[in-house]
Design a protein around this motif. Structure first.
Motif, PDB file in Angstrom:
ATOM      1  N   VAL A  38       0.793  -1.322  -0.113  1.00 11.61           N
ATOM      2  CA  VAL A  38      -0.079  -0.129  -0.038  1.00 11.61           C
ATOM      3  C   VAL A  38       0.748   1.129  -0.024  1.00 11.61           C
ATOM      4  O   VAL A  38       1.689   1.408   0.839  1.00 11.61           O
ATOM      5  N   PHE A  39       0.815   1.995  -1.200  1.00 14.44           N
ATOM      6  CA  PHE A  39       1.991   3.169  -1.250  1.00 14.44           C
ATOM      7  C   PHE A  39       1.162   4.367  -1.194  1.00 14.44           C
ATOM      8  O   PHE A  39       0.447   4.584  -1.922  1.00 14.44           O
ATOM      9  N   PHE A  40       1.325   5.075  -0.449  1.00 14.87           N
ATOM     10  CA  PHE A  40       1.054   6.544  -0.608  1.00 14.87           C
ATOM     11  C   PHE A  40       1.955   7.561  -1.468  1.00 14.87           C
ATOM     12  O   PHE A  40       3.173   7.492  -0.994  1.00 14.87           O
ATOM     13  N   ILE A  41       1.438   8.010  -2.354  1.00 18.83           N
ATOM     14  CA  ILE A  41       2.218   8.830  -3.116  1.00 18.83           C
ATOM     15  C   ILE A  41       1.607  10.323  -3.379  1.00 18.83           C
ATOM     16  O   ILE A  41       0.462  10.443  -3.880  1.00 18.83           O
ATOM     17  N   PRO A  42       2.470  11.188  -3.020  1.00 17.78           N
ATOM     18  CA  PRO A  42       2.070  12.652  -3.267  1.00 17.78           C
ATOM     19  C   PRO A  42       1.971  13.177  -4.871  1.00 17.78           C
ATOM     20  O   PRO A  42       2.480  12.162  -5.827  1.00 17.78           O
ATOM     21  N   SER A  43       1.399  14.245  -4.890  1.00 17.59           N
ATOM     22  CA  SER A  43       1.384  14.877  -6.487  1.00 17.59           C
ATOM     23  C   SER A  43       2.640  14.862  -6.955  1.00 17.59           C
ATOM     24  O   SER A  43       3.662  15.122  -6.284  1.00 17.59           O
ATOM     25  N   GLY A  44       2.927  14.863  -8.264  1.00 13.30           N
ATOM     26  CA  GLY A  44       4.385  15.146  -9.031  1.00 13.30           C
ATOM     27  C   GLY A  44       4.954  13.978  -8.971  1.00 13.30           C
ATOM     28  O   GLY A  44       6.233  14.151  -9.416  1.00 13.30           O
ATOM     29  N   TYR A  45       4.435  12.836  -8.705  1.00 15.68           N
ATOM     30  CA  TYR A  45       5.334  11.640  -8.827  1.00 15.68           C
ATOM     31  C   TYR A  45       5.157  11.145 -10.505  1.00 15.68           C
ATOM     32  O   TYR A  45       3.876  11.069 -11.067  1.00 15.68           O
ATOM     33  N   GLU A  46       6.015  10.376 -11.049  1.00 14.69           N
ATOM     34  CA  GLU A  46       6.091   9.485 -12.153  1.00 14.69           C
ATOM     35  C   GLU A  46       6.406   8.222 -11.909  1.00 14.69           C
ATOM     36  O   GLU A  46       7.381   8.044 -11.279  1.00 14.69           O
ATOM     37  N   LEU A  47       5.433   7.209 -12.235  1.00 16.58           N
ATOM     38  CA  LEU A  47       5.771   5.989 -12.135  1.00 16.58           C
ATOM     39  C   LEU A  47       5.340   4.958 -12.973  1.00 16.58           C
ATOM     40  O   LEU A  47       4.231   5.342 -13.676  1.00 16.58           O
ATOM     41  N   THR A  48       5.631   3.705 -13.239  1.00 18.15           N
ATOM     42  CA  THR A  48       5.233   2.695 -14.077  1.00 18.15           C
ATOM     43  C   THR A  48       4.813   1.351 -13.190  1.00 18.15           C
ATOM     44  O   THR A  48       5.462   1.087 -12.426  1.00 18.15           O
ATOM     45  N   VAL A  49       3.353   1.098 -13.502  1.00 18.90           N
ATOM     46  CA  VAL A  49       3.003  -0.272 -12.943  1.00 18.90           C
ATOM     47  C   VAL A  49       2.647  -1.173 -14.003  1.00 18.90           C
ATOM     48  O   VAL A  49       2.165  -0.840 -15.130  1.00 18.90           O
ATOM     49  N   ASP A  50       3.505  -2.371 -14.113  1.00 16.98           N
ATOM     50  CA  ASP A  50       3.712  -2.940 -15.323  1.00 16.98           C
ATOM     51  C   ASP A  50       4.105  -2.266 -16.564  1.00 16.98           C
ATOM     52  O   ASP A  50       5.083  -1.905 -16.576  1.00 16.98           O
ATOM     53  N   PHE A  51       3.044  -2.090 -17.527  1.00 18.82           N
ATOM     54  CA  PHE A  51       3.503  -1.253 -18.687  1.00 18.82           C
ATOM     55  C   PHE A  51       2.459  -0.133 -18.746  1.00 18.82           C
ATOM     56  O   PHE A  51       2.335   0.372 -19.750  1.00 18.82           O
ATOM     57  N   ASN A  52       1.790   0.350 -17.608  1.00 15.36           N
ATOM     58  CA  ASN A  52       0.968   1.785 -17.573  1.00 15.36           C
ATOM     59  C   ASN A  52       1.929   2.825 -16.899  1.00 15.36           C
ATOM     60  O   ASN A  52       2.335   2.543 -15.956  1.00 15.36           O
ATOM     61  N   HIS A  53       1.788   3.914 -17.533  1.00 10.73           N
ATOM     62  CA  HIS A  53       2.569   4.959 -16.706  1.00 10.73           C
ATOM     63  C   HIS A  53       1.768   6.057 -16.101  1.00 10.73           C
ATOM     64  O   HIS A  53       0.663   6.259 -16.538  1.00 10.73           O
ATOM     65  N   TYR A  54       2.012   6.519 -14.990  1.00 10.34           N
ATOM     66  CA  TYR A  54       1.133   7.245 -13.996  1.00 10.34           C
ATOM     67  C   TYR A  54       1.865   8.599 -13.752  1.00 10.34           C
ATOM     68  O   TYR A  54       3.246   8.340 -13.557  1.00 10.34           O
ATOM     69  N   LYS A  55       1.251   9.653 -13.814  1.00 12.34           N
ATOM     70  CA  LYS A  55       1.636  10.958 -13.262  1.00 12.34           C
ATOM     71  C   LYS A  55       0.736  11.472 -12.279  1.00 12.34           C
ATOM     72  O   LYS A  55      -0.422  11.622 -12.734  1.00 12.34           O
ATOM     73  N   THR A  56       0.959  11.540 -11.119  1.00 16.86           N
ATOM     74  CA  THR A  56      -0.128  11.646 -10.035  1.00 16.86           C
ATOM     75  C   THR A  56      -0.136  13.091  -9.868  1.00 16.86           C
ATOM     76  O   THR A  56       0.705  14.033  -9.784  1.00 16.86           O
TER      77      THR A  56
END
Length: 288
Positions: A38-56
């Motif tokens: 369970v990962f709390f991530i603030p705004s402004g992060y860039e991450l990849t889960v499997d093959f999906n890219h996210y910018k919070t």
């Protein structure tokens, strides 16, 4: 550098670690591969889960089991809670928190919720309570931590439903939600050996046509498409993160005829497995 806090008792384990721009490189790799996260991530992060890219764009909670996660960018402090199934099994406790098939193992591959300011404060307070218990090391810490973990999961499950099941594009009524969740859970367990809608309908004790119609009435992709998507996701993971040959991957995913698997993969992705591996494979391989 922030200290990792860990509770361990026989087979049970739970830990909490804080990450920020200074130590993000410590997250990436294989350290938390087998943990529920369970990962709390603030705004402004860039991450990849499997093959999906996210910018919070908002503070978010990510819920992960065996997905591959890497963080490319982040500044403010993020908080990772990680634990094993002996500490808290989402399947055993599902009647309490109703998260399996939604937060974890959902067929949409949406492993996160976004938080508004008041929710962010509440969730961060729960993480702080867990941190305090880990530091105090009182004899009752285990049960107190478990209650805080349940609160995080229950609140996030409610939020996930609101964000993903009750909006303009998708509405799943309460009386249909269990079918959706159960299908997701069975798919996660059986996708390697069960490839047909009829097999999942049998597990759900309904007719295959009924299952297909339920998904159609909810404007969802067909159950068959979800089955194929889950198989293809695992195939991509094995191609990208391991050195297994294509033929072995086909066998791992329940295909006795590797040529059939090749055709399926190529037809659905527009790339042969060999080309996918060649074009996308880079970095460290994992043994899975």
């Amino acid at each position: 550098m922030p200290q990792q806090l860990v509770f361990e008792d026989h087979y049970k384990k739970l830990g909490l670690e804080i990450f920020s721009e200074e130590n993000l490189e410590n997250f990436n790799g294989n350290r938390f591969r087998t943990d529920i996260k369970v990962f709390f991530i603030p705004s402004g992060y860039e991450l990849t889960v499997d093959f999906n890219h996210y910018k919070t764009k908002k503070p978010s909670l990510f819920f992960l089991t065996n997905q591959h996660l890497s963080i490319q960018k982040g500044k403010d402090e993020s908080i990772l809670l990680f634990y094993n199934r002996d500490f808290y099994c989402i399947q055993i406790h599902d009647k309490e928190v109703a998260c399996d098939g939604l937060l974890f193992h959902n067929v949409f591959e949406i492993p996160f919720v976004e938080l508004d300011p008041s929710e962010t404060t509440l969730i961060k307070d729960l993480f702080q309570n867990i941190k305090d218990e880990l530091e105090w090391k009182d004899s009752s810490a285990e049960e107190m931590i478990r209650t805080y973990v349940k609160q995080i999961i229950i609140r996030a499950t409610r939020k996930w439903k609101k964000q993903n099941l009750d909006n303009e594009t998708l509405r799943i009524p309460g009386n249909e939600l269990d079918i959706f969740r159960d299908f997701s859970r069975h798919l996660e367990i059986h996708f390697r050996e069960k490839h047909n809608v009829a097999e999942y309908a049998d597990l759900l004790h309904i007719a295959p046509k009924t299952l297909t119609h339920k998904f159609k009435n909810l404007n969802l992709d067909s159950p068959n498409q979800f089955i194929i998507n889950r198989i293809l996701l695992e195939a991509k993971r094995l191609l990208f993160y391991t050195d297994k040959p294509v033929k072995e991957i086909a066998y791992d995913l329940g295909y006795e005829d590797p040529a059939y698997f090749n055709r399926l993969f190529t037809n659905k992705t527009g790339n042969t497995p060999a080309n996918f591996k060649k074009n996308y494979s880079s970095g460290k391989k994992y043994n899975i």
